[in-house]
Design a protein around this motif. Structure first.
Motif, PDB file in Angstrom:
ATOM      1  N   UNK A 256       0.809  -1.215   0.000  1.00 19.45           N
ATOM      2  CA  UNK A 256       0.000   0.000   0.000  1.00 19.45           C
ATOM      3  C   UNK A 256       0.839   1.259   0.000  1.00 19.45           C
ATOM      4  N   UNK A 257       2.028   1.202   0.618  1.00 24.94           N
ATOM      5  CA  UNK A 257       2.906   2.364   0.669  1.00 24.94           C
ATOM      6  C   UNK A 257       3.713   2.532  -0.611  1.00 24.94           C
ATOM      7  N   UNK A 258       3.623   1.574  -1.518  1.00 26.70           N
ATOM      8  CA  UNK A 258       4.346   1.668  -2.787  1.00 26.70           C
ATOM      9  C   UNK A 258       5.840   1.467  -2.651  1.00 26.70           C
ATOM     10  N   UNK A 259       6.276   0.742  -1.621  1.00 22.43           N
ATOM     11  CA  UNK A 259       7.710   0.496  -1.438  1.00 22.43           C
ATOM     12  C   UNK A 259       8.192  -0.470  -2.513  1.00 22.43           C
ATOM     13  N   UNK A 260       9.289  -0.122  -3.152  1.00 19.27           N
ATOM     14  CA  UNK A 260       9.803  -0.914  -4.258  1.00 19.27           C
ATOM     15  C   UNK A 260      10.743  -2.006  -3.759  1.00 19.27           C
ATOM     16  N   UNK A 261      10.823  -3.102  -4.528  1.00 19.42           N
ATOM     17  CA  UNK A 261      11.746  -4.168  -4.192  1.00 19.42           C
ATOM     18  C   UNK A 261      11.324  -4.912  -2.939  1.00 19.42           C
ATOM     19  N   UNK A 262      12.314  -5.395  -2.211  1.00 18.34           N
ATOM     20  CA  UNK A 262      12.077  -6.132  -0.982  1.00 18.34           C
ATOM     21  C   UNK A 262      12.648  -5.338   0.185  1.00 18.34           C
ATOM     22  N   UNK A 263      11.841  -4.539   0.886  1.00 21.51           N
ATOM     23  CA  UNK A 263      12.343  -3.755   2.021  1.00 21.51           C
ATOM     24  C   UNK A 263      12.959  -4.647   3.080  1.00 21.51           C
ATOM     25  N   UNK A 264      13.933  -4.123   3.807  1.00 25.79           N
ATOM     26  CA  UNK A 264      14.607  -4.887   4.848  1.00 25.79           C
ATOM     27  C   UNK A 264      13.612  -5.395   5.886  1.00 25.79           C
ATOM     28  N   UNK A 265      12.531  -4.638   6.091  1.00 28.03           N
ATOM     29  CA  UNK A 265      11.489  -5.062   7.032  1.00 28.03           C
ATOM     30  C   UNK A 265      10.911  -6.414   6.639  1.00 28.03           C
ATOM     31  N   UNK A 266      10.558  -6.576   5.353  1.00 29.23           N
ATOM     32  CA  UNK A 266       9.980  -7.840   4.898  1.00 29.23           C
ATOM     33  C   UNK A 266      11.019  -8.957   4.886  1.00 29.23           C
ATOM     34  N   UNK A 267      12.282  -8.607   4.694  1.00 34.36           N
ATOM     35  CA  UNK A 267      13.332  -9.626   4.762  1.00 34.36           C
ATOM     36  C   UNK A 267      13.422 -10.211   6.165  1.00 34.36           C
ATOM     37  N   UNK A 268      13.405  -9.321   7.173  1.00 36.13           N
ATOM     38  CA  UNK A 268      13.496  -9.773   8.557  1.00 36.13           C
ATOM     39  C   UNK A 268      12.332 -10.691   8.925  1.00 36.13           C
ATOM     40  N   UNK A 269      11.110 -10.218   8.669  1.00 38.75           N
ATOM     41  CA  UNK A 269       9.938 -10.989   9.112  1.00 38.75           C
ATOM     42  C   UNK A 269       9.758 -12.240   8.258  1.00 38.75           C
ATOM     43  N   UNK A 270      10.081 -12.169   6.973  1.00 40.62           N
ATOM     44  CA  UNK A 270       9.947 -13.340   6.107  1.00 40.62           C
ATOM     45  C   UNK A 270      10.911 -14.452   6.471  1.00 40.62           C
ATOM     46  N   UNK A 271      12.152 -14.058   6.779  1.00 43.16           N
ATOM     47  CA  UNK A 271      13.135 -15.070   7.193  1.00 43.16           C
ATOM     48  C   UNK A 271      12.727 -15.739   8.494  1.00 43.16           C
TER      49      UNK A 271
END
Length: 352
Positions: A256-271
């Motif tokens: 929804x915020x239009x963040x491009x790529x894979x933000x570090x936030x999603x990397x942390x929680x996804x891992x």
């Protein structure tokens, strides 16, 4: 959504969940004392783990020399100079709700305001002195009301996702701390002399998992209890479930915020979500429960920091995804009890 609003809604949800967890923990410890029998029982062995769970041992021993049940319950429930007390958590939740009054439903505001009025009232204080179990149950019902009202009256947009992230991360953090308090107990049930079956039962009850666990496993096996609270993907208070819920909400927010790529936030929680999904309880026990929980809490704190940097400091800093974040010197937006004493630690929720 303004970053100030997002921050306040996120922390409003965390503080309500924190107060609920404290109520649940105090109530289950009182039940544990009753089950163990009051005669000749050393109170400290039951109340000391609570202080370790909340990270308030240093603050408590700054006020009291010994661990006594009444002192611990007063300190964790209604002590105004304890930033992590139930009283201050409810005050902070209500104050954050007040700052975003136009963004939340009337019912959410009324539920939080009435809960704050109760814990500050003469009635509430008298109830805690004479009927502490009834007081904790009243706070639990207040938290349930808040969550039910929020679920029924909040559109599934940004506000809802920040509410879910705050609730799920706080819940995962507190369940991990509860698991850590049992890391030194034997995994063998009677006739082992080191067995502590009552402590394992209290752990389940403090997470409202007793009946749910009984439907899956009739025997009180400590390894199965650890697996259930840590890795089960169906129980709403398990760490794996909470992390998966938080990941879904954060993905929606980043999209929804239009963040491009894979933000570090999603990397942390996804891992973290993937690790929990593919980890077995045997692997956890081989590493050591305490060591595993320490690493888990560090990763939960990293997610909390990344949320703050992504959604609250986003307008002030533009950072490459893998570079270290700049030092945070102030906390805009959310209200925190005693924030002037250590705003950064309050924001990141790194209880020692």
């Amino acid at each position: 959504m303004l970053s100030r609003v997002a921050d306040s809604i996120y922390w409003m949800a965390r503080y309500v969940e924190r107060a609920e967890n404290l109520s649940r923990l105090l109530l289950s410890t009182q039940d544990l004392l009753l089950d163990a029998g009051a005669e000749g029982v050393d109170e400290a062995q039951f109340w000391q783990p609570l202080l370790a769970t909340t990270g308030d041992e240093d603050a408590y021993f700054g006020l009291h020399k010994k661990v006594k049940g009444k002192d611990v319950t007063d300190f964790l429930a209604l002590r105004a100079d304890n930033p992590n007390s139930m009283l201050n958590s409810i005050r902070a939740a209500r104050e954050n709700a007040r700052t975003v009054r136009d963004q939340i439903s009337d019912e959410i505001w009324e539920s939080l305001n009435s809960l704050r009025l109760f814990v500050e009232s003469a009635e509430g204080k008298a109830m805690h002195r004479t009927q502490s179990a009834a007081f904790y149950e009243r706070v639990l019902r207040g938290s349930y009301e808040f969550q039910g009202v929020a679920d029924s009256t909040t559109p599934r947009g940004e506000i809802w996702y920040f509410l879910r992230v705050g609730t799920c991360l706080e819940r995962a953090d507190k369940v991990s701390r509860l698991l850590d308090t049992c890391s030194g107990l034997s995994l063998e049930m009677p006739p082992s002399p080191k067995a502590r079956p009552l402590r394992w039962a209290a752990l389940l009850r403090s997470c409202s998992a007793w009946h749910a666990f009984q439907t899956k496993c009739s025997k009180q096996d400590p390894a199965k209890i650890i697996e259930y609270l840590l890795l089960d993907e169906t129980f709403p208070r398990s760490i794996a479930y909470c992390v998966a819920e938080a990941e879904g909400a954060l993905q929606a927010l980043c999209t929804g915020a239009g963040l491009q790529g894979m933000p570090i936030l999603l990397r942390h929680v996804g891992r973290l979500r993937a690790d929990l999904a593919y980890t077995t309880v045997e692997e956890v026990l081989a590493i050591g429960l305490h060591e595993y929980i320490d690493n888990l809490q560090t990763r939960l704190n990293q997610i909390g920091e990344a949320i703050f940097q992504t959604f609250v400091l986003h307008a002030e800093f533009s950072m490459p995804a893998e570079e270290p974040a700049p030092e945070i010197v102030s906390v805009p937006g959310a209200y925190h009890a005693h924030a002037d004493e250590d705003a950064q630690i309050q924001q990141q929720q790194q209880q020692q």
